[in-house]
Design a protein around this motif. Structure first.
Motif, PDB file in Angstrom:
ATOM      1  N   ASP A 133       0.379  -1.560   0.376  1.00 59.35           N
ATOM      2  CA  ASP A 133       0.187   0.271   0.356  1.00 59.35           C
ATOM      3  C   ASP A 133       0.839   1.534  -0.063  1.00 59.35           C
ATOM      4  O   ASP A 133       0.516   1.951   0.793  1.00 59.35           O
ATOM      5  CB  ASP A 133      -1.019   0.249   1.433  1.00 59.35           C
ATOM      6  N   CYS A 134       1.713   1.303  -1.207  1.00 61.59           N
ATOM      7  CA  CYS A 134       2.823   2.249  -0.757  1.00 61.59           C
ATOM      8  C   CYS A 134       2.456   3.877  -1.645  1.00 61.59           C
ATOM      9  O   CYS A 134       3.183   4.643  -2.285  1.00 61.59           O
ATOM     10  CB  CYS A 134       4.004   1.673  -1.045  1.00 61.59           C
ATOM     11  N   VAL A 135       1.135   3.602  -3.077  1.00 62.99           N
ATOM     12  CA  VAL A 135       0.703   4.532  -3.467  1.00 62.99           C
ATOM     13  C   VAL A 135       0.011   5.581  -3.272  1.00 62.99           C
ATOM     14  O   VAL A 135      -1.190   4.828  -3.504  1.00 62.99           O
ATOM     15  CB  VAL A 135       0.447   3.884  -5.497  1.00 62.99           C
ATOM     16  N   TYR A 136       0.404   6.439  -2.906  1.00 59.10           N
ATOM     17  CA  TYR A 136      -0.759   7.230  -2.351  1.00 59.10           C
ATOM     18  C   TYR A 136      -0.374   8.724  -3.195  1.00 59.10           C
ATOM     19  O   TYR A 136      -1.416   9.274  -3.440  1.00 59.10           O
ATOM     20  CB  TYR A 136      -0.020   7.563  -0.900  1.00 59.10           C
ATOM     21  N   TYR A 137       1.056   9.474  -3.219  1.00 54.45           N
ATOM     22  CA  TYR A 137       1.195  11.019  -3.978  1.00 54.45           C
ATOM     23  C   TYR A 137       1.519   9.839  -5.837  1.00 54.45           C
ATOM     24  O   TYR A 137       2.694   9.186  -5.541  1.00 54.45           O
ATOM     25  CB  TYR A 137       1.553  11.153  -3.157  1.00 54.45           C
ATOM     26  N   ARG A 138       1.308  11.466  -6.105  1.00 54.21           N
ATOM     27  CA  ARG A 138       1.289  11.259  -7.550  1.00 54.21           C
ATOM     28  C   ARG A 138       3.116  11.327  -7.709  1.00 54.21           C
ATOM     29  O   ARG A 138       3.689  11.145  -8.705  1.00 54.21           O
ATOM     30  CB  ARG A 138       0.923  12.782  -8.524  1.00 54.21           C
ATOM     31  N   ASP A 139       3.518  12.653  -6.884  1.00 59.42           N
ATOM     32  CA  ASP A 139       5.238  12.167  -7.538  1.00 59.42           C
ATOM     33  C   ASP A 139       6.383  11.166  -6.691  1.00 59.42           C
ATOM     34  O   ASP A 139       7.505  11.617  -7.142  1.00 59.42           O
ATOM     35  CB  ASP A 139       5.628  14.176  -5.961  1.00 59.42           C
ATOM     36  N   ALA A 140       5.474  10.952  -5.826  1.00 58.74           N
ATOM     37  CA  ALA A 140       6.244   9.274  -6.545  1.00 58.74           C
ATOM     38  C   ALA A 140       6.123   8.395  -6.691  1.00 58.74           C
ATOM     39  O   ALA A 140       6.767   7.540  -6.434  1.00 58.74           O
ATOM     40  CB  ALA A 140       6.108   8.852  -3.990  1.00 58.74           C
ATOM     41  N   VAL A 141       5.269   7.977  -7.229  1.00 48.04           N
ATOM     42  CA  VAL A 141       4.791   6.805  -7.936  1.00 48.04           C
ATOM     43  C   VAL A 141       6.178   6.794  -8.844  1.00 48.04           C
ATOM     44  O   VAL A 141       6.722   5.875  -8.587  1.00 48.04           O
ATOM     45  CB  VAL A 141       3.748   7.240  -9.355  1.00 48.04           C
ATOM     46  N   ARG A 142       6.510   7.704  -9.389  1.00 51.70           N
ATOM     47  CA  ARG A 142       7.514   7.595 -10.419  1.00 51.70           C
ATOM     48  C   ARG A 142       9.458   7.198 -10.075  1.00 51.70           C
ATOM     49  O   ARG A 142      10.255   6.117 -10.014  1.00 51.70           O
ATOM     50  CB  ARG A 142       8.296   8.150 -11.726  1.00 51.70           C
ATOM     51  N   PRO A 143       9.016   7.733  -8.409  1.00 49.50           N
ATOM     52  CA  PRO A 143      10.954   6.882  -7.573  1.00 49.50           C
ATOM     53  C   PRO A 143       9.906   5.636  -7.169  1.00 49.50           C
ATOM     54  O   PRO A 143      11.421   4.968  -7.237  1.00 49.50           O
ATOM     55  CB  PRO A 143      10.607   8.548  -6.406  1.00 49.50           C
ATOM     56  N   LEU A 144       9.353   5.790  -6.627  1.00 48.22           N
ATOM     57  CA  LEU A 144       8.533   3.878  -6.302  1.00 48.22           C
ATOM     58  C   LEU A 144       8.858   3.322  -7.099  1.00 48.22           C
ATOM     59  O   LEU A 144      10.131   2.251  -7.212  1.00 48.22           O
ATOM     60  CB  LEU A 144       7.434   4.370  -6.268  1.00 48.22           C
TER      61      LEU A 144
END
Length: 228
Positions: A140-151
């Protein structure tokens, strides 16, 4: 971090058939998304306890991304992982270390906590110098748009350490804001841009008592990995 700042959730773990141990997971009274145990983390934790998946964990090296409380990584340890590294942002490390210390008597192998800002090359390089994971866990780590690509970049970097490595990712359906769109974008980057393979775990293969129709698990691997 004092005990007054947290409350405990007990989680039973079947380490071996008929052998059960209990984790005591501290959660913060006040905090952001990473400070409590979410349902998708529980579903993934119990999926790790199913007979088929234990082979992915037992004796292996594990890295958990966005660990929060560290519950998934700790369950992997109790299921026989040789080494587990739970990772998150700096402000979550005290909670991670508290849960490692609280459960140290039940830990199977080595469990350590490390800082990882997704996509940050120096953090990924540091982790890879200590552990080359066989399996990556993401709950459950996909929350914030800016973090999607870095994840997604972090998943790719850690998978690249071995063509036989895999990642298991769980998430809960959410119709608020743009959460469903972000899940689709995360998988698109992994598949279309990074050339990775995604395979959803059938509902019937999840733990029979700890699963839900709105919580999903998928496996990420290199396309050359025929075991995934």
């Amino acid at each position: 971090m004092s005990d007054a700042d947290t409350f405990i959730r007990s989680v039973a773990v079947e380490c071996l058939p008929g052998v059960e141990k209990e984790l005591s997971i501290h959660q913060e009274q006040v905090g952001d998304v990473g400070t409590v145990v979410w349902d998708a983390a529980l579903v993934l934790s119990y999926y790790l306890q199913t007979p088929k998946v234990k082979d992915l964990i037992y004796g292996k090296k594990i890295v958990e991304l966005g660990s929060g409380t560290g519950i998934v990584g700790l369950v992997a340890s109790l299921c026989g992982a040789a080494e587990v590294m739970v990772t998150d942002l700096p402000d979550l490390l005290p909670l991670l270390n508290k849960n490692i210390e609280t459960n140290k008597e039940n830990i199977h192998g080595i469990v350590t906590a490390a800082q990882l800002t997704w996509g940050k090359k120096e953090h990924l390089t540091s982790i890879q110098s200590f552990i080359r994971p066989d399996c990556i866990l993401i709950a459950d780590c996909v929350y914030y748009r800016d973090a999607v690509r870095p994840l997604a970049q972090s998943v790719l970097a850690l998978l690249n350490s071995s063509n036989s490595s895999v990642a298991l990712c769980s998430y809960e359906d959410r119709d608020t804001s743009d959460k469903a769109e972000l899940q689709i974008e995360f998988r698109r980057i992994l598949q279309e841009e990074f050339g990775l393979r995604i395979a959803f775990i059938p509902f019937h293969e999840m733990h029979p008592e700890f699963r839900a129709e709105d919580i999903h698990i998928f496996k990420i691997s290199h396309k050359t990995n025929t075991e995934a």
